[in-house]
Enzyme design. Structure first.
Site, PDB file in Angstrom:
ATOM      1  CE  LYS A  56      -2.959   2.703   3.042  1.00  0.00           C
ATOM      2  NZ  LYS A  56      -3.784   2.743   4.263  1.00  0.00           N
TER       3      LYS A  56
ATOM      4  CG  ASN B 124      -5.788   0.959  11.644  1.00  0.00           C
ATOM      5  OD1 ASN B 124      -4.619   1.069  11.338  1.00  0.00           O
ATOM      6  ND2 ASN B 124      -6.117   0.393  12.794  1.00  0.00           N
ATOM      7  CB  THR B 125      -8.696   5.219  13.631  1.00  0.00           C
ATOM      8  OG1 THR B 125      -7.452   5.523  13.013  1.00  0.00           O
ATOM      9  CG2 THR B 125      -8.836   5.978  14.937  1.00  0.00           C
TER      10      THR B 125
ATOM     11  CB  ALA C 126      -8.106   7.425   5.470  1.00  0.00           C
ATOM     12  N   GLY C 127     -10.637   7.547   7.548  1.00  0.00           N
ATOM     13  CA  GLY C 127     -11.670   8.462   7.998  1.00  0.00           C
ATOM     14  C   GLY C 127     -13.009   7.830   8.275  1.00  0.00           C
TER      15      GLY C 127
ATOM     16  N   GLY D 245      -7.597   8.836  10.845  1.00  0.00           N
ATOM     17  CA  GLY D 245      -7.833   8.967  12.281  1.00  0.00           C
ATOM     18  C   GLY D 245      -8.908   9.955  12.678  1.00  0.00           C
TER      19      GLY D 245
END
Lengths: 259, 77, 339
Positions: A100, A209-210, A187-188, A161
């Site tokens: 990635k 992820n986060t 993301a996000g 995040g």
């Protein structure tokens, strides 16, 4: 009821799950393992770092099932050359050649450098890597990434995040409309509903992820995300009821055809 | 006699993961890695900017001022 | 909005006037949003009616015994002066499809003359090779119009009986060559009445979509010429009524909010005046579809490619547009030399 043959294909490899999981920020490696299991994620991202030579830590790899595809990110790279260096190191580990590309030269928002991402993709594809570039949604850049040989395009929904969801929704929709390789929203995404929304729009997969790693119960929310991704995908395949064409009250335009 | 003893105990300075480290003369990569890593099978070694494959760890000895990077996987998004 | 054949078929076959009205309102809204009330004007100039093809529906076909004319450079200049005098800045140069009588050199010469009088030169000519298109582009042509006529292969073969035009694929692939040659504007279209309307529209929209993805920097426009009478003779093979025609324009606007939609003087003043409310953004004015028809040929002995239904002059069109609160645009950009 399941939809047959709706697998995700990336670089010739097929996957049943359209939910990708990032492995950063988990409170424990056990929590990570449980989240992978609960979500049935078949692709997870990892990063490369200098080992801590004074501590003897367990390697995260031991907590990732062997049949899961490792997607090594180039986090830490601030330009294409650094991304290439990290990719070569990653490949040497023997865990595959899926990379990635994450080129970030911004520590405030962690926004990706699109231009360097294109250069990195070109370099890595030439060296035989399977490249999944992380980018800010931009149609020109996406086309360049396709031309460079990227296997997918991974546009951000909102900054890493931030858990703000699909702030870039319209731009992602344009990519979905115009780009033929898989689009993985990355993301996000802060809630399963946002993941479902991305899938309803026609995204091919999402990476979270986060929102999982920092949740009160990562295992449970991982499962929720996975189910939301499935629901969103089914909705997309069924075809959402089209927005009604609303006629504004104004003078009739076609009366002359029926006189 | 004295000179022979001195040679046997020679130390040298290398940089390991960015930090200075004294190691014995003729230490192999294999030795260093096994000494510092719990799971060497997932470690990647980069010596002076070049990746050294694991089949060469036994045969590669470090020299004065070498820069060694040992990396492995950690969690990441 | 995503288009598919079933959707187009449903819309075309639905008799409900309310559906027509809703389509029109949506199309009008989108057109206002993306184009304001700007309507571009252009004029066609036929410089040759020599044709080596036999297309059963066309007045220029090589089996039709009409006087064949090809304008000389001087005559072209004269025609252009006449048109330019009316205020037109966008010219559409047309020829029959004859590679022999209107070779590349002739076309290039025409483009060079055109540059003296008009800020934008469009060509509607026989399909060429990429290198030939490039020469025309470098000579100063800005736009190419090329209709597939019909995308239905068997119907295409039925109506194109001889000549290079029989080659479906050469024509189909031409827009790609035009784009590669550097042209910034390309116009596609189908001849309504030749074949099944829904199928041809679906195929046309698909072709446009492919071009958009492969050549995103090109400005596209669509045309929907309806087969018309020629010297009083009706050569259409199926009737496309006004309702279907208007729906076609609306669908094009709804599926492709930013593309230009052209409308020639094939259509009546009433229809044209309504169509510009619904999606049409480029119209011809003061048109003559005979070779040399603007200044040189005897009006009584002209052989037009199609009978003109709207014979209003440029001045009359400008007047009408302003009365209806449109913003007539004679030229919206000027070429810096094509390189």
């Amino acid at each position: 009821m399941t939809v047959q043959n709706d697998n995700l294909t990336i670089a010739g490899k097929t996957f049943t799950s359209r939910f990708l999981l990032g492995t950063g920020k988990f409170s424990s490696k056990t929590a990570l393992a449980e989240s992978i299991a609960a979500s049935n994620a078949e692709i997870v991202t990892v990063a490369l770092r200098r080992i801590d030579i004074d501590q003897h830590e367990e390697n995260i790899i031991q907590y990732i099932p062997k049949n899961v595809t490792l997607l090594v990110n180039t986090s830490g790279a601030r330009n294409a050359q650094e991304a290439l260096r990290i990719a070569r190191l990653a490949r040497e580990s023997g865990c595959g050649n899926w990379i990635k590309v994450e080129v970030i030269n911004d520590s405030k928002y962690l926004l990706p450098d699109n231009a360097e991402t294109v250069k990195a993709t070109e370099l890595l594809v030439k060296e035989g890597f399977i490249v999944l570039p992380y980018m800010s949604p931009d149609l020109y850049i996406a086309r360049e990434l396709v031309a460079a040989g990227a296997a997918t395009v991974m546009p951000l929904g909102s900054p890493i995040g931030s858990n703000k969801g699909l702030k870039t929704k319209e731009l992602i929709q344009i990519l979905i409309n115009e780009i033929d390789i898989p689009i993985i929203v990355d993301a996000g995404l802060g809630a399963p509903s946002q993941a479902a929304e991305a899938m309803e729009m026609g995204a091919d997969a999402v990476l979270v992820n986060t929102a999982v790693a920092t949740a009160g119960n990562p295992q449970l929310i991982a499962q929720a995300f996975a189910e939301a991704v499935k629901a969103g995908r089914l909705a997309y395949l069924s075809g959402l009821p089209s927005e009604k064409i609303c006629a504004e009250a104004s003078s009739p335009l076609t009366g002359f055809l029926y006189e | 006699m004295f000179r022979y003893l001195k040679l046997r105990n020679k130390k040298m300075n290398v940089t390991l993961n960015g930090k200075p480290k004294d190691i014995s003369d003729r230490t192999t990569l294999e030795t260093i890695i096994r000494g510092h890593c719990q799971s060497p099978e997932h470690v990647v070694a980069e010596l002076n900017g070049s990746i050294i494959g694991r089949s060469f760890w036994e045969s590669t000895t470090l020299k004065e001022n070498d820069r060694l990077e040992l990396v492995s996987f950690v969690g990441g998004g | 909005m995503h288009f598919d054949l079933a959707n187009i078929q449903d819309i075309l076959s639905d008799q409900d006037p309310q559906l027509t009205e809703r389509l029109a309102q949506e199309a009008a809204r989108l057109t206002r949003q993306y184009f304001g009330r700007a309507i571009s004007l252009y004029a066609p100039l036929y410089i040759s009616n020599y044709c080596s093809c036999f297309c059963t529906y066309c007045g220029f076909n090589n089996h039709n015994h009409i006087p064949r004319l090809k304008l000389t450079a001087d005559q072209i200049e004269q025609e252009m002066q006449k048109i330019a005098h009316s205020g037109i800045e966008n010219i559409l140069i047309l020829t029959g499809e004859s590679y022999q009588m209107t070779p590349l050199s002739y076309l290039k010469e025409t483009v060079l003359i055109s540059k003296k009088y008009f800020s934008s030169t469009a060509l509607e000519i026989h399909p060429l090779e990429e290198e030939e298109y490039r020469e025309l582009y470098l000579a100063g042509a800005d736009s190419v119009t090329l209709y597939q006529e019909t995308y239905n292969r068997s119907r295409y073969a039925e109506v194109h009986l001889s000549g290079k035009k029989k080659d479906y694929d050469f024509r189909y692939q031409a827009p790609e060559r035009i784009a590669r040659a550097g042209f910034r504007q390309i116009s596609l279209g189908v001849l309504l009445g030749l074949s099944d309307l829904a199928e041809d529209l679906f195929a046309l929209f698909s072709h446009l979509r492919q071009m958009e993805q492969a050549f995103p920097g090109v400005e596209y426009s669509l045309s929907f010429p309806r087969l018309r009478q020629i010297k009083g003779k009706d050569l259409s093979l199926s009737r496309i009524d006004n309702i279907s025609f208007i729906k076609t324009i609306c669908l094009a606007r709804i599926y492709f909010p930013r593309i230009g939609i052209n409308l020639s003087t094939r259509e009546s003043p009433t229809l044209r005046d309504h169509a510009i409310e619904l999606g049409v953004t480029r119209i011809s004015a003061g048109s003559n579809t005979s070779v040399g028809g603007y200044s040189t040929a005897d009006p009584e002995r002209q052989n037009p490619q199609f009978d003109i239904a709207d014979s209003r002059s440029v001045a009359e069109m400008l007047c009408m547009l302003k009365e209806h609160h449109f913003d007539p645009v004679l030229t919206d950009w000027r070429r810096i030399d094509n390189t």
